[in-house]
Design an enzyme around this catalytic site. Sequence first.
Site, PDB file in Angstrom:
ATOM      1  CB  SER A   7       4.231  -5.519  -9.390  1.00 43.38           C
ATOM      2  OG  SER A   7       3.417  -5.735  -8.257  1.00 43.38           O
ATOM      3  CG  ASN A   8       8.055  -9.231  -6.221  1.00 43.56           C
ATOM      4  OD1 ASN A   8       8.200  -9.572  -7.392  1.00 43.56           O
ATOM      5  ND2 ASN A   8       9.081  -8.989  -5.424  1.00 43.56           N
ATOM      6  CE  LYS A  12       0.075  -2.560  -7.711  1.00 43.92           C
ATOM      7  NZ  LYS A  12       1.035  -1.520  -7.241  1.00 43.92           N
ATOM      8  CG  ASP A  68       4.255   4.098  -6.505  1.00 38.89           C
ATOM      9  OD1 ASP A  68       4.540   3.062  -5.882  1.00 38.89           O
ATOM     10  OD2 ASP A  68       4.132   5.198  -5.939  1.00 38.89           O
ATOM     11  CB  SER A  69      -1.489   2.502  -7.683  1.00 33.36           C
ATOM     12  OG  SER A  69      -1.234   1.182  -7.247  1.00 33.36           O
ATOM     13  CE1 TYR A 164      -6.038   1.792   3.041  1.00 37.09           C
ATOM     14  CE2 TYR A 164      -4.656   1.663   1.071  1.00 37.09           C
ATOM     15  CZ  TYR A 164      -4.789   1.877   2.434  1.00 37.09           C
ATOM     16  OH  TYR A 164      -3.685   2.173   3.195  1.00 37.09           O
ATOM     17  CE  LYS A 185      -9.202  -3.143  -8.919  1.00 33.64           C
ATOM     18  NZ  LYS A 185      -8.522  -3.886  -7.823  1.00 33.64           N
ATOM     19  CG  HIS A 190      -6.472   3.324  -9.799  1.00 34.21           C
ATOM     20  ND1 HIS A 190      -7.391   2.333  -9.525  1.00 34.21           N
ATOM     21  CD2 HIS A 190      -5.386   3.026  -9.033  1.00 34.21           C
ATOM     22  CE1 HIS A 190      -6.889   1.484  -8.639  1.00 34.21           C
ATOM     23  NE2 HIS A 190      -5.678   1.876  -8.338  1.00 34.21           N
TER      24      HIS A 190
END
Length: 208
Positions: A7-8, A12, A68-69, A164, A185, A190
């Site tokens: 991931s960039n 995240k 991937d979310s 979001y 969190k 998730h």
Amino acid sequence: MRLVLASNNQKKVVELRALLAGLGVDVVSQRELGISEAEEPHLTFIENALAKARHAAAASGCAAIADDSGLCVDALGGAPGVISAHFAPLVAATADREAQRQAQDAANNALLLQRLDGVADRRAHFVSTLVAVRRADDPQPLVATGRWQGEILNRARGVQGFGYDPLMHIPALGHTVAELDAAQKNAHSHRAQAMAQLLPLLRDVWLL
């Protein structure tokens, strides 16, 4: 062992690093290694996560893990789903990738509120699918999926997180995701739920 985070998205990456803490491996982001983002042309979270993990593993020569979310809104038939990061028309590229990402998040949130204007059913859930591969051609990727139920508010609340998070209210916690600190969190999200499934697999199958 080195494990590359495919991931960039720096926020995240921070979340994933915290969730992987204590595993006893050298965790680096693909951005630190100068690896570009993978194409994500697929219709499912698992296919896109696998594509990203294989891309990072091939470019680095190391094991890789990808997330991937996205957000799935019941009243929108599961949209924005796999296109959550680019739900709204793409924001013009800038040299400051984080500023560009924040602008895209704002556009995505605005479009979501527009699509839900006057809609009574605000139920939604975040999805995270994590995929880990030991090498690019690993025939046995490890896969885990987490889901976090909530509802979309009519206006943003909170300044933490990204995407979001300011619109996603978690009734069980009484706050939006953007009102939670990092520890809260990472205890409920998730990604946390998916990682709770993946960590035992990494230990039992990869013997970490």
